[in-house]
Design a protein around this motif. Structure first.
Motif, PDB file in Angstrom:
ATOM      1  N   TYR A 116       0.836  -1.202   0.000  1.00 60.20           N
ATOM      2  CA  TYR A 116       0.000   0.000   0.000  1.00 60.20           C
ATOM      3  C   TYR A 116       0.872   1.253   0.000  1.00 60.20           C
ATOM      4  CZ  TYR A 116      -3.697   3.227   1.338  1.00 60.20           C
ATOM      5  OH  TYR A 116      -4.583   4.269   1.368  1.00 60.20           O
ATOM      6  N   GLY A 117       0.489   2.228  -0.779  1.00 62.72           N
ATOM      7  CA  GLY A 117       1.257   3.470  -0.864  1.00 62.72           C
ATOM      8  C   GLY A 117       2.605   3.275  -1.501  1.00 62.72           C
ATOM      9  N   GLU A 118       2.681   2.328  -2.444  1.00 62.68           N
ATOM     10  CA  GLU A 118       3.929   2.010  -3.158  1.00 62.68           C
ATOM     11  C   GLU A 118       5.067   1.693  -2.195  1.00 62.68           C
ATOM     12  OE1 GLU A 118       4.694   5.095  -6.008  1.00 62.68           O
ATOM     13  OE2 GLU A 118       2.727   4.837  -6.940  1.00 62.68           O
ATOM     14  N   GLY A 119       4.752   0.917  -1.180  1.00 64.14           N
ATOM     15  CA  GLY A 119       5.763   0.480  -0.222  1.00 64.14           C
ATOM     16  C   GLY A 119       5.971   1.414   0.947  1.00 64.14           C
ATOM     17  N   ALA A 120       5.244   2.521   0.999  1.00 60.71           N
ATOM     18  CA  ALA A 120       5.422   3.497   2.077  1.00 60.71           C
ATOM     19  C   ALA A 120       4.661   3.111   3.349  1.00 60.71           C
ATOM     20  CB  ALA A 120       4.973   4.882   1.621  1.00 60.71           C
ATOM     21  N   TRP A 121       3.793   2.101   3.258  1.00 59.52           N
ATOM     22  CA  TRP A 121       2.986   1.690   4.408  1.00 59.52           C
ATOM     23  C   TRP A 121       3.879   1.088   5.488  1.00 59.52           C
ATOM     24  CZ3 TRP A 121      -1.651   2.488   6.328  1.00 59.52           C
ATOM     25  CH2 TRP A 121      -2.172   1.611   7.266  1.00 59.52           C
ATOM     26  N   GLY A 122       3.708   1.527   6.720  1.00 59.16           N
ATOM     27  CA  GLY A 122       4.526   1.016   7.813  1.00 59.16           C
ATOM     28  C   GLY A 122       3.739   0.309   8.894  1.00 59.16           C
ATOM     29  N   GLY A 123       2.414   0.168   8.684  1.00 60.75           N
ATOM     30  CA  GLY A 123       1.565  -0.450   9.698  1.00 60.75           C
ATOM     31  C   GLY A 123       1.433  -1.950   9.518  1.00 60.75           C
ATOM     32  N   ALA A 124       0.461  -2.512  10.200  1.00 64.45           N
ATOM     33  CA  ALA A 124       0.191  -3.949  10.107  1.00 64.45           C
ATOM     34  C   ALA A 124      -0.211  -4.311   8.676  1.00 64.45           C
ATOM     35  CB  ALA A 124      -0.916  -4.334  11.078  1.00 64.45           C
ATOM     36  N   ARG A 125       0.091  -5.538   8.295  1.00 64.52           N
ATOM     37  CA  ARG A 125      -0.135  -5.964   6.908  1.00 64.52           C
ATOM     38  C   ARG A 125      -1.598  -6.295   6.609  1.00 64.52           C
ATOM     39  NH1 ARG A 125       2.694 -11.033   3.641  1.00 64.52           N
ATOM     40  NH2 ARG A 125       1.333 -10.855   1.828  1.00 64.52           N
ATOM     41  N   PHE A 126      -2.262  -7.040   7.490  1.00 71.25           N
ATOM     42  CA  PHE A 126      -3.611  -7.530   7.209  1.00 71.25           C
ATOM     43  C   PHE A 126      -4.656  -6.800   8.037  1.00 71.25           C
ATOM     44  CE2 PHE A 126      -0.812 -11.119   6.224  1.00 71.25           C
ATOM     45  CZ  PHE A 126      -1.182 -11.356   4.909  1.00 71.25           C
ATOM     46  N   ALA A 127      -5.803  -6.569   7.408  1.00 68.42           N
ATOM     47  CA  ALA A 127      -6.924  -5.930   8.088  1.00 68.42           C
ATOM     48  C   ALA A 127      -8.217  -6.599   7.656  1.00 68.42           C
ATOM     49  CB  ALA A 127      -6.975  -4.441   7.765  1.00 68.42           C
ATOM     50  N   VAL A 128      -9.227  -6.444   8.496  1.00 64.75           N
ATOM     51  CA  VAL A 128     -10.585  -6.870   8.170  1.00 64.75           C
ATOM     52  C   VAL A 128     -11.430  -5.600   8.125  1.00 64.75           C
ATOM     53  CG1 VAL A 128     -12.601  -8.159   8.971  1.00 64.75           C
ATOM     54  CG2 VAL A 128     -10.306  -9.135   9.219  1.00 64.75           C
ATOM     55  N   VAL A 129     -12.209  -5.467   7.053  1.00 64.72           N
ATOM     56  CA  VAL A 129     -13.064  -4.294   6.866  1.00 64.72           C
ATOM     57  C   VAL A 129     -14.517  -4.767   6.841  1.00 64.72           C
ATOM     58  CG1 VAL A 129     -13.628  -2.354   5.366  1.00 64.72           C
ATOM     59  CG2 VAL A 129     -11.260  -3.114   5.568  1.00 64.72           C
ATOM     60  N   VAL A 130     -15.346  -4.122   7.655  1.00 64.46           N
ATOM     61  CA  VAL A 130     -16.755  -4.500   7.784  1.00 64.46           C
ATOM     62  C   VAL A 130     -17.625  -3.286   7.467  1.00 64.46           C
ATOM     63  CG1 VAL A 130     -18.512  -5.439   9.339  1.00 64.46           C
ATOM     64  CG2 VAL A 130     -16.118  -6.106   9.625  1.00 64.46           C
ATOM     65  N   ASP A 158      -0.638  -9.562  14.297  1.00 60.75           N
ATOM     66  CA  ASP A 158       0.500 -10.393  13.896  1.00 60.75           C
ATOM     67  C   ASP A 158       0.439 -10.644  12.393  1.00 60.75           C
ATOM     68  OD1 ASP A 158       2.564 -12.192  13.640  1.00 60.75           O
ATOM     69  OD2 ASP A 158       1.724 -13.704  14.986  1.00 60.75           O
ATOM     70  N   ASP A 159       1.474 -10.209  11.656  1.00 58.64           N
ATOM     71  CA  ASP A 159       1.509 -10.402  10.204  1.00 58.64           C
ATOM     72  C   ASP A 159       1.731 -11.859   9.820  1.00 58.64           C
ATOM     73  OD1 ASP A 159       1.130  -7.706   9.902  1.00 58.64           O
ATOM     74  OD2 ASP A 159       3.207  -7.251   9.376  1.00 58.64           O
ATOM     75  N   ASP A 160       2.445 -12.619  10.646  1.00 61.07           N
ATOM     76  CA  ASP A 160       2.732 -14.022  10.322  1.00 61.07           C
ATOM     77  C   ASP A 160       1.516 -14.921  10.514  1.00 61.07           C
ATOM     78  OD1 ASP A 160       5.378 -13.421   9.660  1.00 61.07           O
ATOM     79  OD2 ASP A 160       6.007 -13.607  11.749  1.00 61.07           O
ATOM     80  N   LEU A 161       0.711 -14.645  11.527  1.00 54.90           N
ATOM     81  CA  LEU A 161      -0.522 -15.388  11.758  1.00 54.90           C
ATOM     82  C   LEU A 161      -1.621 -14.370  12.071  1.00 54.90           C
ATOM     83  CD1 LEU A 161      -2.032 -18.076  12.025  1.00 54.90           C
ATOM     84  CD2 LEU A 161      -1.378 -18.079  14.449  1.00 54.90           C
ATOM     85  N   PRO A 162      -2.270 -13.830  11.017  1.00 61.97           N
ATOM     86  CA  PRO A 162      -3.303 -12.810  11.249  1.00 61.97           C
ATOM     87  C   PRO A 162      -4.557 -13.414  11.877  1.00 61.97           C
ATOM     88  CG  PRO A 162      -3.113 -13.316   8.899  1.00 61.97           C
ATOM     89  CD  PRO A 162      -2.046 -14.094   9.602  1.00 61.97           C
ATOM     90  N   VAL A 163      -4.899 -12.922  13.070  1.00 56.61           N
ATOM     91  CA  VAL A 163      -6.053 -13.438  13.813  1.00 56.61           C
ATOM     92  C   VAL A 163      -6.883 -12.266  14.325  1.00 56.61           C
ATOM     93  CG1 VAL A 163      -6.813 -14.800  15.810  1.00 56.61           C
ATOM     94  CG2 VAL A 163      -4.755 -15.469  14.572  1.00 56.61           C
ATOM     95  N   VAL A 164      -8.207 -12.352  14.139  1.00 58.53           N
ATOM     96  CA  VAL A 164      -9.158 -11.442  14.787  1.00 58.53           C
ATOM     97  C   VAL A 164     -10.343 -12.281  15.263  1.00 58.53           C
ATOM     98  CG1 VAL A 164      -8.533  -9.368  13.471  1.00 58.53           C
ATOM     99  CG2 VAL A 164     -10.346 -10.853  12.639  1.00 58.53           C
ATOM    100  N   ALA A 165     -11.165 -11.685  16.087  1.00 57.18           N
ATOM    101  CA  ALA A 165     -12.346 -12.391  16.605  1.00 57.18           C
ATOM    102  C   ALA A 165     -13.394 -12.523  15.506  1.00 57.18           C
ATOM    103  CB  ALA A 165     -12.922 -11.632  17.792  1.00 57.18           C
ATOM    104  N   SER A 166     -14.164 -13.588  15.580  1.00 53.83           N
ATOM    105  CA  SER A 166     -15.283 -13.783  14.658  1.00 53.83           C
ATOM    106  C   SER A 166     -16.485 -12.980  15.144  1.00 53.83           C
ATOM    107  CB  SER A 166     -15.649 -15.265  14.585  1.00 53.83           C
ATOM    108  OG  SER A 166     -16.806 -15.452  13.814  1.00 53.83           O
TER     109      SER A 166
END
Length: 199
Positions: A68-82, A101-109
């Motif tokens: 994201y942002g041509e590599g300028a993004w410095g935050g977490a890699r994965f997100a969930v959008v609702v 965690d970028d290696d094992l992305p986990v959020v609540a269901s």
């Protein structure tokens, strides 16, 4: 920011308090960024609080911000959008939660809050590898059960890892490593010699 959107933003920030990281308005839409540890409780509040009453989950998807942002993004890699809709109040809100965690992305269901999230969460798991903790039946939904990897991740190879074909000698479908040679296609412009003359 339009007055109606500003009042919704203030109301939601008052109701949610410390769970909200940021409220962003863009293109006349409100996005709330929520802390991952407060995600389930926040979603319950958005549905049940009398000032919110977001009864309907319209969409849920995964996101990969690695480029994201041509590599300028410095935050977490994965997100969930609702995307949520309040039929009672005629309002919409978008909620974004980043996986810690970028290696094992986990959020609540949120299936127990909105049952319609079931297949959306399975799709995000299948395509991005995001694990939804507490989901009653988290398994692939679009790709084959033996599929390797998550095809919407930005580091997934365009040609894939394996290809399948029917083998007439074995009389079944078999998987084998990809045999496609990566190539770069350069478009060729073909014009006749008199193109542009006589104008």
């Amino acid at each position: 920011m339009p007055a109606k959107l500003e009042s919704l933003s203030i109301c939601l920030q008052n109701v949610l308090g410390e769970a909200t990281v940021q409220a962003v308005e863009r293109l006349d839409e409100l996005t709330l960024i929520i802390k991952p540890q407060a995600y389930a409780a926040t979603m319950q509040t958005l549905r049940d609080h009398p000032d919110c009453r977001f009864e309907q989950l319209i969409d849920l998807c995964g996101m990969d911000y690695s480029d994201y942002g041509e590599g300028a993004w410095g935050g977490a890699r994965f997100a969930v959008v609702v995307h949520l809709l309040s039929v009672s109040n005629n309002q919409r809100v978008r909620v974004r939660v980043f996986c810690p965690d970028d290696d094992l992305p986990v959020v609540a269901s949120v299936v127990d809050i909105w049952p319609s999230a079931n297949w959306f969460e399975r799709e995000a798991f299948d395509l991005y590898g995001i694990v939804f903790e507490g989901h009653p039946d988290l398994r692939r939904i679009l790709t084959d059960y033996g599929f390797i990897g998550h095809p919407f991740r930005k580091d997934f190879p365009l040609s894939g890892n394996v290809e399948m074909r029917y083998d007439p000698t074995q009389q079944r479908v078999i998987y084998q490593p990809v045999s496609i040679e990566p190539r770069e296609i350069t478009p060729r412009i073909v014009r006749d010699e008199s193109y542009g003359e006589g104008r």
